[in-house]
Design an enzyme around this catalytic site. Structure first.
Site, PDB file in Angstrom:
ATOM      1  N   GLY A  16      11.467  17.082  -8.821  1.00 18.73           N
ATOM      2  CA  GLY A  16      10.489  18.138  -8.344  1.00 18.73           C
ATOM      3  C   GLY A  16       9.185  17.955  -8.907  1.00 18.73           C
ATOM      4  CE  LYS A  80      16.881  14.732   0.531  1.00 14.44           C
ATOM      5  NZ  LYS A  80      15.755  15.658   0.058  1.00 14.44           N
ATOM      6  NE  ARG A  85      25.491   8.689  -4.739  1.00 18.37           N
ATOM      7  CZ  ARG A  85      26.531   8.376  -3.828  1.00 18.37           C
ATOM      8  NH1 ARG A  85      27.130   7.265  -3.912  1.00 18.37           N
ATOM      9  NH2 ARG A  85      26.714   9.255  -2.959  1.00 18.37           N
ATOM     10  N   GLY A 121      13.040  15.026 -15.113  1.00 18.72           N
ATOM     11  CA  GLY A 121      13.933  16.140 -15.528  1.00 18.72           C
ATOM     12  C   GLY A 121      15.219  15.382 -15.909  1.00 18.72           C
ATOM     13  CG  ASP A 122      18.749  17.526 -15.451  1.00 17.10           C
ATOM     14  OD1 ASP A 122      17.939  17.300 -14.362  1.00 17.10           O
ATOM     15  OD2 ASP A 122      19.900  18.378 -15.277  1.00 17.10           O
ATOM     16  CB  THR A 144      12.204  20.527 -15.948  1.00 12.95           C
ATOM     17  OG1 THR A 144      12.826  21.626 -15.279  1.00 12.95           O
ATOM     18  CG2 THR A 144      12.288  20.630 -17.466  1.00 12.95           C
ATOM     19  CG  ASP A 146      14.202  24.239 -14.052  1.00  9.94           C
ATOM     20  OD1 ASP A 146      13.377  25.163 -13.475  1.00  9.94           O
ATOM     21  OD2 ASP A 146      14.907  23.473 -13.402  1.00  9.94           O
ATOM     22  CG  ASP A 148      16.791  22.447 -17.398  1.00 14.63           C
ATOM     23  OD1 ASP A 148      15.924  21.636 -17.555  1.00 14.63           O
ATOM     24  OD2 ASP A 148      17.532  22.378 -16.241  1.00 14.63           O
ATOM     25  NE  ARG A 181       8.958  50.590  -0.776  1.00 17.10           N
ATOM     26  CZ  ARG A 181       7.848  50.297   0.066  1.00 17.10           C
ATOM     27  NH1 ARG A 181       7.222  49.352  -0.439  1.00 17.10           N
ATOM     28  NH2 ARG A 181       7.781  50.762   1.172  1.00 17.10           N
ATOM     29  NE  ARG A 190      19.529  22.859 -10.599  1.00 17.05           N
ATOM     30  CZ  ARG A 190      20.107  23.020  -9.156  1.00 17.05           C
ATOM     31  NH1 ARG A 190      19.124  23.378  -8.291  1.00 17.05           N
ATOM     32  NH2 ARG A 190      21.535  23.051  -9.000  1.00 17.05           N
ATOM     33  CG  HIS A 290       9.311  25.483  -3.766  1.00 16.06           C
ATOM     34  ND1 HIS A 290      10.300  26.048  -3.121  1.00 16.06           N
ATOM     35  CD2 HIS A 290       9.689  24.245  -4.136  1.00 16.06           C
ATOM     36  CE1 HIS A 290      11.314  25.129  -3.004  1.00 16.06           C
ATOM     37  NE2 HIS A 290      11.197  24.346  -3.849  1.00 16.06           N
TER      38      HIS A 290
HETATM   39  O1  F6P Z   1      14.233  22.083 -11.375  1.00 11.00           O
HETATM   40  C1  F6P Z   1      12.908  22.627 -10.812  1.00 11.00           C
HETATM   41  C2  F6P Z   1      13.211  23.381  -9.850  1.00 11.00           C
HETATM   42  O2  F6P Z   1      12.350  24.258  -9.552  1.00 11.00           O
HETATM   43  C3  F6P Z   1      14.394  24.694  -9.913  1.00 11.00           C
HETATM   44  O3  F6P Z   1      14.077  25.591 -10.685  1.00 11.00           O
HETATM   45  C4  F6P Z   1      14.785  25.017  -8.629  1.00 11.00           C
HETATM   46  O4  F6P Z   1      15.989  25.444  -8.522  1.00 11.00           O
HETATM   47  C5  F6P Z   1      14.930  23.716  -7.810  1.00 11.00           C
HETATM   48  O5  F6P Z   1      13.835  22.957  -8.538  1.00 11.00           O
HETATM   49  C6  F6P Z   1      14.202  23.643  -6.495  1.00 11.00           C
HETATM   50  O6  F6P Z   1      14.507  22.271  -5.756  1.00 11.00           O
HETATM   51  P1  F6P Z   1      13.862  22.155  -4.481  1.00 11.00           P
HETATM   52  O7  F6P Z   1      12.221  21.624  -4.701  1.00 11.00           O
HETATM   53  O8  F6P Z   1      14.532  20.699  -4.044  1.00 11.00           O
HETATM   54  O9  F6P Z   1      13.793  22.942  -3.550  1.00 11.00           O
END
Ligand code: F6P
Length: 367
Positions: A16, A80, A85, A121-122, A144, A146, A148, A181, A190, A290
């Site tokens: 991403g 991808k 793969r 990222g990972d 990332t 995230d 993480d 509300r 993630r 996003h």
């Molecule tokens: O890993 C970054 C991230 O934005 C996550 O927080 C989220 O779950 C995922 O990528 C969304 O991925 P995509 O862009 O494939 O929808």
């Protein structure tokens, strides 16, 4: 005195996108050219340049002029693009996976590359590590929103995402109060609750639900009821996309299938409905999605990306491959890529951030 032979390097990013990628690319290109007089290429769409020659582009000082404040990446990206793969359509239009990793080595050899800087990222770093073990001279740069990844205190991209998420929570607050509300805000991350936790604290959320702390919806409702009783008939509930109730499991927009790891999303609506069913209060849900990945990188992310880029190039100069740049006690250092991908960095439910949030009355739906 004999001059060191010029090196030839390639930089790429995979997975991403994330604010700050262009800062890293710019730093790699500028350092490699201005300090070392090397030649630099960029591989578009992850390892695309290693598989198709028109996706391998020369990068010059001109190519990176003006890109520092830009979100996204000038190289494009994909999740991808795994050369081990690689998805291809067969005659029937069905996707098949082929191992094109040998092409990566053939291209690197044909181009006489001395180093490949992989920003990811990972997922992308796991591919990079596998290629390194098979002989490719790889350096990793962690990326990332995230936060993480193990082995680095910080990844660039997180800070910008945190700003975007905090601003959204601030904005949601005023409308929650005006309409009395409950506003539920679903954030990315993630399996890690970092964005929700830190944006929730920074934005003054009343409830924060994260994957590391399974929640009980009754406890969440108790908090909202208690606030109403105290004269605050509105609440802001921040939910991380992988949060789940105790005994429940994360909600997926598209479930895990074959090679696809699954797209998280939808827990915000589930929580919103559960609250509305139990309380006599209007509930609205915002899924920030996003937006958290876009926009101009914050100064912190530009700076960290630039610092990471420099050290990545220095590691190539020292021929210390298989390493990843990492932030340790505020300094940019290097660690084996494999230490970063050995697991996930998750929020400690007993840690300082959670304790701070609880001390100021934020509920995690667990007590
Ligand atoms: O890993 C970054 C991230 O934005 C996550 O927080 C989220 O779950 C995922 O990528 C969304 O991925 P995509 O862009 O494939 O929808």
């Amino acid at each position: 005195m004999a001059r060191e032979p010029k090196k030839r390097i390639c930089v790429l990013n995979g997975g991403g996108d994330c604010p700050g990628l262009n800062a890293v690319i710019r730093s790699v290109v500028k350092t490699a050219i201005l300090r070392y007089d090397w030649k630099v290429w960029g591989s578009e769409d992850s390892f695309g340049g290693f598989l198709k020659s028109d996706k391998m582009v020369p990068l010059t000082l001109d190519s990176v002029r003006g890109i520092l404040p830009l979100g996204g990446t000038i190289l494009g990206t994909t999740n991808k693009g795994n050369p081990f793969r690689y998805p291809v359509k067969n005659k029937e239009g069905k996707t098949e996976f082929k191992d094109y990793s040998q092409k990566v080595f053939d291209t690197a050899r044909a181009m006489k590359l001395d180093g490949v800087i992989v920003i990811g990222g990972d997922g992308t770093l796991s591919i990079a590590h596998r290629l390194f073990e098979a002989g490719l001279p790889v350096i990793g740069v962690p990326k990332t929103i995230d936060k993480d990844l193990l082995a680095t205190e910080m990844t660039f991209g997180f800070d910008t995402a945190l700003h975007t998420a905090t601003e959204a929570i601030d904005k949601v607050h005023t409308t929650a109060e005006s309409h009395e509300r409950v506003m539920v805000v679903e954030l990315m991350g993630r399996n890690a609750g970092w964005i929700a936790l830190e944006a929730g604290i920074s934005g003054g959320a009343d409830v924060i639900l994260i994957p590391e702390i399974p929640f009980d919806i009754e406890k969440v409702c108790q908090k909202i009821r208690q606030r109403a009783k105290e004269g605050r008939p509105f609440s802001v509930v921040v939910v991380a996309e992988a949060a789940a109730s105790s005994g429940g499991s994360p909600v997926y927009r598209q479930p895990h299938e074959g090679d696809h790891r699954g797209d998280l999303g939808g827990i915000g609506f589930v929580v919103g409905e559960m609250i509305q069913e139990r309380l006599d209060v209007e509930t609205r849900v915002l899924v920030l999605g996003h937006l958290q990945r876009g926009g101009s990188p914050s100064p912190f992310d530009r700076l960290l990306g630039t610092r990471f880029g420099l050290v990545a190039v220095e590691l190539v100069a020292q021929e210390r491959f298989g390493l990843m740049v990492a932030l340790k006690c505020g300094q940019v250092e290097s660690v084996p890529i494999k230490t970063a991908i050995a697991g996930q960095r998750l929020v400690d439910p007993e840690g300082e951030y959670v304790r701070t949030a609880k001390a100021i009355g934020i509920s995690f739906g667990d007590v």
